[in-house]
Design a protein around this motif. Structure first.
Motif, mmCIF file in Angstrom:
data_model
loop_
_atom_site.group_PDB
_atom_site.id
_atom_site.type_symbol
_atom_site.label_atom_id
_atom_site.label_comp_id
_atom_site.label_asym_id
_atom_site.label_seq_id
_atom_site.Cartn_x
_atom_site.Cartn_y
_atom_site.Cartn_z
ATOM 1 N N ALA A 39 -15.112 3.756 -4.284
ATOM 2 C CA ALA A 39 -14.237 3.527 -3.596
ATOM 3 C C ALA A 39 -13.165 2.374 -4.070
ATOM 4 C CB ALA A 39 -14.530 3.142 -2.031
ATOM 5 N N MET A 40 -13.973 1.665 -4.894
ATOM 6 C CA MET A 40 -13.365 0.205 -5.398
ATOM 7 C C MET A 40 -12.349 0.623 -6.628
ATOM 8 S SD MET A 40 -12.527 -3.398 -5.362
ATOM 9 C CE MET A 40 -14.183 -3.975 -4.642
ATOM 10 N N TRP A 41 -12.786 1.608 -7.069
ATOM 11 C CA TRP A 41 -11.851 1.916 -8.269
ATOM 12 C C TRP A 41 -10.815 2.890 -8.020
ATOM 13 C CZ3 TRP A 41 -10.277 6.771 -10.179
ATOM 14 C CH2 TRP A 41 -9.773 6.661 -11.644
ATOM 15 N N LEU A 42 -11.111 3.683 -6.925
ATOM 16 C CA LEU A 42 -10.215 4.588 -6.336
ATOM 17 C C LEU A 42 -8.865 3.831 -5.603
ATOM 18 C CD1 LEU A 42 -9.124 7.437 -5.757
ATOM 19 C CD2 LEU A 42 -10.598 7.730 -3.922
ATOM 20 N N THR A 43 -9.391 2.834 -4.757
ATOM 21 C CA THR A 43 -8.496 1.969 -4.221
ATOM 22 C C THR A 43 -7.680 0.987 -5.179
ATOM 23 O OG1 THR A 43 -10.168 1.762 -2.306
ATOM 24 C CG2 THR A 43 -8.042 0.130 -2.591
ATOM 25 N N GLN A 44 -8.210 0.525 -6.388
ATOM 26 C CA GLN A 44 -7.208 0.056 -7.286
ATOM 27 C C GLN A 44 -6.236 0.755 -7.769
ATOM 28 O OE1 GLN A 44 -10.091 -2.015 -10.086
ATOM 29 N NE2 GLN A 44 -11.345 -2.858 -8.554
ATOM 30 N N TRP A 194 4.830 -4.850 -2.916
ATOM 31 C CA TRP A 194 4.393 -6.120 -3.230
ATOM 32 C C TRP A 194 2.910 -6.269 -2.580
ATOM 33 C CZ3 TRP A 194 5.568 -8.216 -7.274
ATOM 34 C CH2 TRP A 194 6.677 -8.342 -7.838
ATOM 35 N N GLY A 195 2.915 -5.663 -1.215
ATOM 36 C CA GLY A 195 1.538 -5.785 -0.852
ATOM 37 C C GLY A 195 0.329 -5.079 -1.329
ATOM 38 N N LEU A 196 1.005 -3.612 -1.710
ATOM 39 C CA LEU A 196 -0.033 -2.891 -2.412
ATOM 40 C C LEU A 196 -0.355 -3.302 -3.695
ATOM 41 C CD1 LEU A 196 1.605 0.723 -1.569
ATOM 42 C CD2 LEU A 196 -0.586 -0.141 -0.967
ATOM 43 N N LEU A 197 0.592 -3.919 -4.629
ATOM 44 C CA LEU A 197 0.443 -4.337 -6.037
ATOM 45 C C LEU A 197 -0.450 -5.548 -5.742
ATOM 46 C CD1 LEU A 197 1.002 -4.041 -8.884
ATOM 47 C CD2 LEU A 197 3.057 -5.356 -8.482
ATOM 48 N N ILE A 198 -0.259 -6.584 -4.912
ATOM 49 C CA ILE A 198 -0.866 -7.873 -4.750
ATOM 50 C C ILE A 198 -2.385 -7.210 -4.486
ATOM 51 C CG2 ILE A 198 -1.138 -9.798 -3.195
ATOM 52 C CD1 ILE A 198 1.744 -9.906 -2.965
ATOM 53 N N ALA A 199 -2.563 -6.439 -3.385
ATOM 54 C CA ALA A 199 -3.910 -6.089 -3.025
ATOM 55 C C ALA A 199 -4.618 -5.398 -4.089
ATOM 56 C CB ALA A 199 -3.730 -5.033 -1.818
ATOM 57 N N GLY A 200 -4.183 -4.333 -5.076
ATOM 58 C CA GLY A 200 -4.764 -3.958 -6.057
ATOM 59 C C GLY A 200 -5.296 -4.854 -7.156
ATOM 60 N N LEU A 201 -4.138 -5.791 -7.370
ATOM 61 C CA LEU A 201 -4.501 -6.757 -8.461
ATOM 62 C C LEU A 201 -5.690 -7.716 -8.124
ATOM 63 C CD1 LEU A 201 -0.983 -7.568 -9.856
ATOM 64 C CD2 LEU A 201 -2.648 -6.208 -10.876
ATOM 65 N N LEU A 205 -9.904 -8.558 -9.701
ATOM 66 C CA LEU A 205 -10.516 -9.753 -10.113
ATOM 67 C C LEU A 205 -12.158 -9.617 -9.547
ATOM 68 C CD1 LEU A 205 -7.997 -12.539 -8.859
ATOM 69 C CD2 LEU A 205 -8.278 -11.458 -11.283
ATOM 70 N N LEU A 206 -12.387 -8.758 -8.781
ATOM 71 C CA LEU A 206 -13.656 -8.523 -8.351
ATOM 72 C C LEU A 206 -14.637 -7.340 -9.040
ATOM 73 C CD1 LEU A 206 -13.294 -8.541 -4.420
ATOM 74 C CD2 LEU A 206 -13.838 -10.248 -5.840
#
Length: 312
Positions: A39-44, A194-201, A205-206
């Motif tokens: 889920a982490m990879w798909l969300t990113q 911006w919300g999507l890009l910031i969240a994905g970036l 980091l995790l």
């Protein structure tokens, strides 16, 4: 707010939720066919790709998306939107789909409007009406039926599903409330992008997605594109735009279309089996959230009076 604008907001929000429901089924299909997919990879991938698409679209359309960083409040709101709104509503939802299925995940996520109602009670001092209290009881009973299937001494679904689904419900509330103050000035393209890009970036980091080695087939790539374009770019843009025309509680009410779409498509294409308790519980939750709409005009009138009083 004119009746035409209200209708436009309702149509945009409901269409967005149908697409989100389809996106959940597409994600469930990916998880089934590719056990190594997380889920982490798909969300990113979903967030970064969709965010870049929206921002480029905004630049081409002359929306000047970088202007949002010239104002500290707007910049912090965009970061908060990505961190506290989009991450839980996407990552936690995909985790619930991965460990469970799309219909159950979306039904639990559908409890989000009650969190919004609690927010308005605590911070806007809007007292819950009798119908809202009845709705909360109905939602509690519906959730109890889904979780226990009538056996109160045991759980019918994994606590992990309940955990991730509950976090995604909180995400529904924060995703609806946080960007509302900056949407009228900067627009849905800029704020959502911006919300999507910031969240994905931030998620990279995790767990950097480029360190995950996956083999993606062409059909799976097609599903991934569906999730990015039809399940992210289009619905987030439509839902964010709807908040300029309708209240957050009304917009979240349209979430009823998401579990309905997820259920229909899951049963049709994935042969997902749901029990009568799941259907009855889901129906109770949907009816309960619909009861919130009966208080929409009261809340709108109250907020307008407060705004007029503060400006006088």
């Amino acid at each position: 707010m004119t009746q035409q604008n209200h209708l436009r907001g309702v149509l945009l929000a409901s269409s967005a939720c149908i697409l989100w429901g389809i996106s959940g089924v597409a994600a469930s299909t990916l998880f089934i066919n590719n056990p190594h997919l997380t889920a982490m990879w798909l969300t990113q991938v979903r967030m970064i790709s969709a965010g870049l698409i929206l921002l480029v679209w905004g630049m081409v359309a002359g929306k000047h998306p970088f202007k949002i960083w010239h104002h500290r409040h707007a910049a912090w709101t965009a970061v908060s939107y990505g961190l506290l709104g989009l991450i839980p509503v996407q990552l936690c939802y995909f985790e619930a789909v991965r460990v469970g299925n799309a219909p159950i995940a979306t039904i639990i996520q559908f409890l989000g409007p009650f969190i919004i109602s609690i927010y308005y009670f605590l911070f806007k001092h809007v007292t819950p009406s009798r119908i809202e209290l009845i709705g909360m009881i109905m939602a509690f009973i519906g959730t109890l039926l889904i979780v226990t299937h009538g056996h109160l001494n045991s759980l019918a679904i994994s606590p992990v599903i309940l955990f991730w689904g509950g976090l995604s419900a909180i995400g529904v509330a924060t995703n609806t409330l946080i960007p509302r103050t900056i949407l009228p000035k900067y627009g849905a393209l800029t704020v959502t992008g911006w919300g999507l890009l910031i969240a994905g970036l931030l998620l990279t980091l995790l767990q950097p997605m480029w360190r995950v080695h996956l083999t993606i087939t062409w059909p799976q790539l097609g599903l991934l594109i569906v999730i990015i374009l039809l399940g992210t770019v289009a619905p987030f843009l439509m839902f964010a735009r709807s908040l300029s025309d309708i209240l957050p509680t009304t917009a979240s009410l349209m979430d009823a279309f998401e579990p309905l779409a997820a259920t229909v498509f899951s049963i049709t294409f994935l042969n997902v089996q749901l029990t009568s308790f799941d259907f009855i519980g889901g129906l109770l939750i949907i009816l309960a959230v619909m009861a919130l709409s009966l208080n929409t005009h009261k809340m709108l009138h109250f907020l307008r009076r407060r705004r007029a009083h503060s400006s006088s």
